[in-house]
Motif scaffolding. Structure first.
Motif, PDB file in Angstrom:
ATOM      1  N   HIS A  23      26.353  33.026  47.792  1.00 54.50           N
ATOM      2  CA  HIS A  23      26.286  33.395  49.202  1.00 54.50           C
ATOM      3  C   HIS A  23      27.535  32.946  49.955  1.00 54.50           C
ATOM      4  CE1 HIS A  23      22.125  34.094  48.030  1.00 54.50           C
ATOM      5  NE2 HIS A  23      22.158  35.012  48.979  1.00 54.50           N
ATOM      6  N   ALA A  24      28.671  33.050  49.281  1.00 54.35           N
ATOM      7  CA  ALA A  24      29.955  32.669  49.882  1.00 54.35           C
ATOM      8  C   ALA A  24      30.779  33.914  50.192  1.00 54.35           C
ATOM      9  CB  ALA A  24      30.740  31.780  48.914  1.00 54.35           C
ATOM     10  N   MET A  25      31.726  33.722  51.090  1.00 51.85           N
ATOM     11  CA  MET A  25      32.785  34.704  51.301  1.00 51.85           C
ATOM     12  C   MET A  25      33.887  34.275  50.338  1.00 51.85           C
ATOM     13  SD  MET A  25      33.886  37.326  52.745  1.00 51.85           S
ATOM     14  CE  MET A  25      35.307  38.180  53.377  1.00 51.85           C
ATOM     15  N   LEU A  26      34.029  35.002  49.228  1.00 56.99           N
ATOM     16  CA  LEU A  26      34.935  34.579  48.163  1.00 56.99           C
ATOM     17  C   LEU A  26      36.382  34.479  48.636  1.00 56.99           C
ATOM     18  CD1 LEU A  26      33.435  36.551  45.136  1.00 56.99           C
ATOM     19  CD2 LEU A  26      33.066  34.153  45.786  1.00 56.99           C
ATOM     20  N   ASP A  27      36.747  35.253  49.651  1.00 57.09           N
ATOM     21  CA  ASP A  27      38.108  35.166  50.195  1.00 57.09           C
ATOM     22  C   ASP A  27      38.419  33.764  50.710  1.00 57.09           C
ATOM     23  OD1 ASP A  27      37.626  37.872  49.819  1.00 57.09           O
ATOM     24  OD2 ASP A  27      38.432  38.487  51.741  1.00 57.09           O
ATOM     25  N   ASP A  28      37.373  33.001  51.062  1.00 55.02           N
ATOM     26  CA  ASP A  28      37.543  31.663  51.639  1.00 55.02           C
ATOM     27  C   ASP A  28      37.398  30.530  50.625  1.00 55.02           C
ATOM     28  OD1 ASP A  28      37.793  32.981  54.084  1.00 55.02           O
ATOM     29  OD2 ASP A  28      35.666  32.721  54.582  1.00 55.02           O
ATOM     30  N   VAL A  29      37.145  30.843  49.361  1.00 52.44           N
ATOM     31  CA  VAL A  29      36.969  29.799  48.345  1.00 52.44           C
ATOM     32  C   VAL A  29      38.340  29.277  47.925  1.00 52.44           C
ATOM     33  CG1 VAL A  29      36.157  29.297  45.997  1.00 52.44           C
ATOM     34  CG2 VAL A  29      34.770  30.726  47.525  1.00 52.44           C
ATOM     35  N   PRO A  30      38.605  27.989  48.153  1.00 53.41           N
ATOM     36  CA  PRO A  30      39.912  27.429  47.781  1.00 53.41           C
ATOM     37  C   PRO A  30      40.180  27.571  46.280  1.00 53.41           C
ATOM     38  CG  PRO A  30      38.660  25.870  49.120  1.00 53.41           C
ATOM     39  CD  PRO A  30      37.726  26.995  48.762  1.00 53.41           C
ATOM     40  N   ASP A  31      41.410  27.887  45.950  1.00 52.79           N
ATOM     41  CA  ASP A  31      41.899  27.969  44.563  1.00 52.79           C
ATOM     42  C   ASP A  31      41.304  29.114  43.750  1.00 52.79           C
ATOM     43  OD1 ASP A  31      43.494  25.646  44.963  1.00 52.79           O
ATOM     44  OD2 ASP A  31      41.743  24.398  44.592  1.00 52.79           O
ATOM     45  N   LEU A  32      40.640  30.075  44.404  1.00 55.28           N
ATOM     46  CA  LEU A  32      40.123  31.235  43.675  1.00 55.28           C
ATOM     47  C   LEU A  32      41.175  32.332  43.589  1.00 55.28           C
ATOM     48  CD1 LEU A  32      37.883  32.852  42.268  1.00 55.28           C
ATOM     49  CD2 LEU A  32      37.090  33.556  44.540  1.00 55.28           C
ATOM     50  N   GLY A  33      41.908  32.570  44.665  1.00 56.85           N
ATOM     51  CA  GLY A  33      42.824  33.703  44.721  1.00 56.85           C
ATOM     52  C   GLY A  33      42.035  34.954  45.056  1.00 56.85           C
ATOM     53  N   PRO A  34      42.641  36.133  44.888  1.00 55.82           N
ATOM     54  CA  PRO A  34      41.896  37.367  45.154  1.00 55.82           C
ATOM     55  C   PRO A  34      40.620  37.395  44.310  1.00 55.82           C
ATOM     56  CG  PRO A  34      44.220  37.845  44.822  1.00 55.82           C
ATOM     57  CD  PRO A  34      44.021  36.396  44.476  1.00 55.82           C
ATOM     58  N   ALA A  35      39.531  37.879  44.896  1.00 58.62           N
ATOM     59  CA  ALA A  35      38.216  37.804  44.248  1.00 58.62           C
ATOM     60  C   ALA A  35      38.052  38.881  43.181  1.00 58.62           C
ATOM     61  CB  ALA A  35      37.118  37.895  45.295  1.00 58.62           C
ATOM     62  N   THR A  36      38.841  38.776  42.133  1.00 59.31           N
ATOM     63  CA  THR A  36      38.730  39.684  40.995  1.00 59.31           C
ATOM     64  C   THR A  36      37.821  39.059  39.946  1.00 59.31           C
ATOM     65  OG1 THR A  36      40.628  38.692  39.866  1.00 59.31           O
ATOM     66  CG2 THR A  36      41.090  40.544  41.369  1.00 59.31           C
ATOM     67  N   LEU A  37      37.324  39.882  39.043  1.00 65.19           N
ATOM     68  CA  LEU A  37      36.516  39.350  37.939  1.00 65.19           C
ATOM     69  C   LEU A  37      37.329  38.351  37.121  1.00 65.19           C
ATOM     70  CD1 LEU A  37      34.742  42.640  36.780  1.00 65.19           C
ATOM     71  CD2 LEU A  37      33.774  40.786  38.162  1.00 65.19           C
ATOM     72  N   GLU A  38      38.603  38.656  36.923  1.00 60.21           N
ATOM     73  CA  GLU A  38      39.472  37.766  36.151  1.00 60.21           C
ATOM     74  C   GLU A  38      39.599  36.401  36.816  1.00 60.21           C
ATOM     75  OE1 GLU A  38      40.941  42.042  35.521  1.00 60.21           O
ATOM     76  OE2 GLU A  38      40.164  40.862  37.176  1.00 60.21           O
ATOM     77  N   ASN A  39      39.825  36.397  38.129  1.00 59.58           N
ATOM     78  CA  ASN A  39      39.965  35.125  38.841  1.00 59.58           C
ATOM     79  C   ASN A  39      38.655  34.349  38.894  1.00 59.58           C
ATOM     80  OD1 ASN A  39      42.707  35.301  39.272  1.00 59.58           O
ATOM     81  ND2 ASN A  39      42.515  36.158  41.316  1.00 59.58           N
ATOM     82  N   LEU A  40      37.526  35.063  38.972  1.00 59.81           N
ATOM     83  CA  LEU A  40      36.236  34.377  38.943  1.00 59.81           C
ATOM     84  C   LEU A  40      36.003  33.696  37.594  1.00 59.81           C
ATOM     85  CD1 LEU A  40      34.078  36.942  40.908  1.00 59.81           C
ATOM     86  CD2 LEU A  40      34.427  34.528  41.534  1.00 59.81           C
ATOM     87  N   CYS A  41      36.346  34.373  36.497  1.00 64.71           N
ATOM     88  CA  CYS A  41      36.224  33.746  35.169  1.00 64.71           C
ATOM     89  C   CYS A  41      37.055  32.471  35.094  1.00 64.71           C
ATOM     90  CB  CYS A  41      36.692  34.714  34.078  1.00 64.71           C
ATOM     91  SG  CYS A  41      35.534  36.010  33.632  1.00 64.71           S
ATOM     92  N   ALA A  42      38.301  32.560  35.524  1.00 65.32           N
ATOM     93  CA  ALA A  42      39.200  31.403  35.460  1.00 65.32           C
ATOM     94  C   ALA A  42      38.707  30.275  36.367  1.00 65.32           C
ATOM     95  CB  ALA A  42      40.620  31.807  35.837  1.00 65.32           C
ATOM     96  N   TYR A  43      38.202  30.619  37.549  1.00 63.79           N
ATOM     97  CA  TYR A  43      37.697  29.619  38.487  1.00 63.79           C
ATOM     98  C   TYR A  43      36.516  28.854  37.888  1.00 63.79           C
ATOM     99  CZ  TYR A  43      35.847  27.523  42.724  1.00 63.79           C
ATOM    100  OH  TYR A  43      35.381  26.622  43.651  1.00 63.79           O
TER     101      TYR A  43
END
Length: 126
Positions: free
Chosen positions: A70-90
């Motif tokens: 229930h987050a706004m992924l754009d605001d998650v520190p150290d995530l970067g653009p909210a891509t599937l790839e960046n979510l996996c790495a995060y």
């Protein structure tokens, strides 16, 4: 012989994304239901018979899930653009203290049929 033990969890989140195709809809705030799967690989401990205590793995996962759900992924520190790839790495970075180490993270959005699998090389730093 090597075993893989996985734990799945869902999270709901919103984001925007600047992209080339389907750009108008992606630039507007929109949300998804994400399914994440974390895999740990290794040998069972002779005393417990477990590669990893799933209760301990769930505790680590819950810390990461609490940031994303229930987050706004754009605001998650150290995530970067909210891509599937960046979510996996995060998620992988958030679980770097799990022992044995996380071997893979998969993120999927079942409604759209999209998924990404990150296989983690234990010799590389995330």
């Amino acid at each position: 012989m090597s075993y893989e033990v996985s734990q799945r969890f869902y999270f709901e989140a919103a984001h925007t994304l600047d992209r080339q195709v389907d750009a108008a809809g992606s630039r507007r705030i929109h949300g998804h239901t994400y399914l994440a799967e974390v895999t740990v690989a290794g040998q069972p401990d002779p005393a417990t018979g477990m590669v990893v205590d799933l209760g301990l793995l769930r505790r680590h996962i819950q810390i990461v899930r609490d940031v994303l759900d229930h987050a706004m992924l754009d605001d998650v520190p150290d995530l970067g653009p909210a891509t599937l790839e960046n979510l996996c790495a995060y998620i992988a970075r958030g679980l770097r203290d799990v022992r044995p180490s996380v071997a893979a993270v998969r993120i999927s959005r079942e409604a759209s049929g999209d998924s990404c699998l990150l296989r983690i090389d234990p010799t590389e730093t995330m």
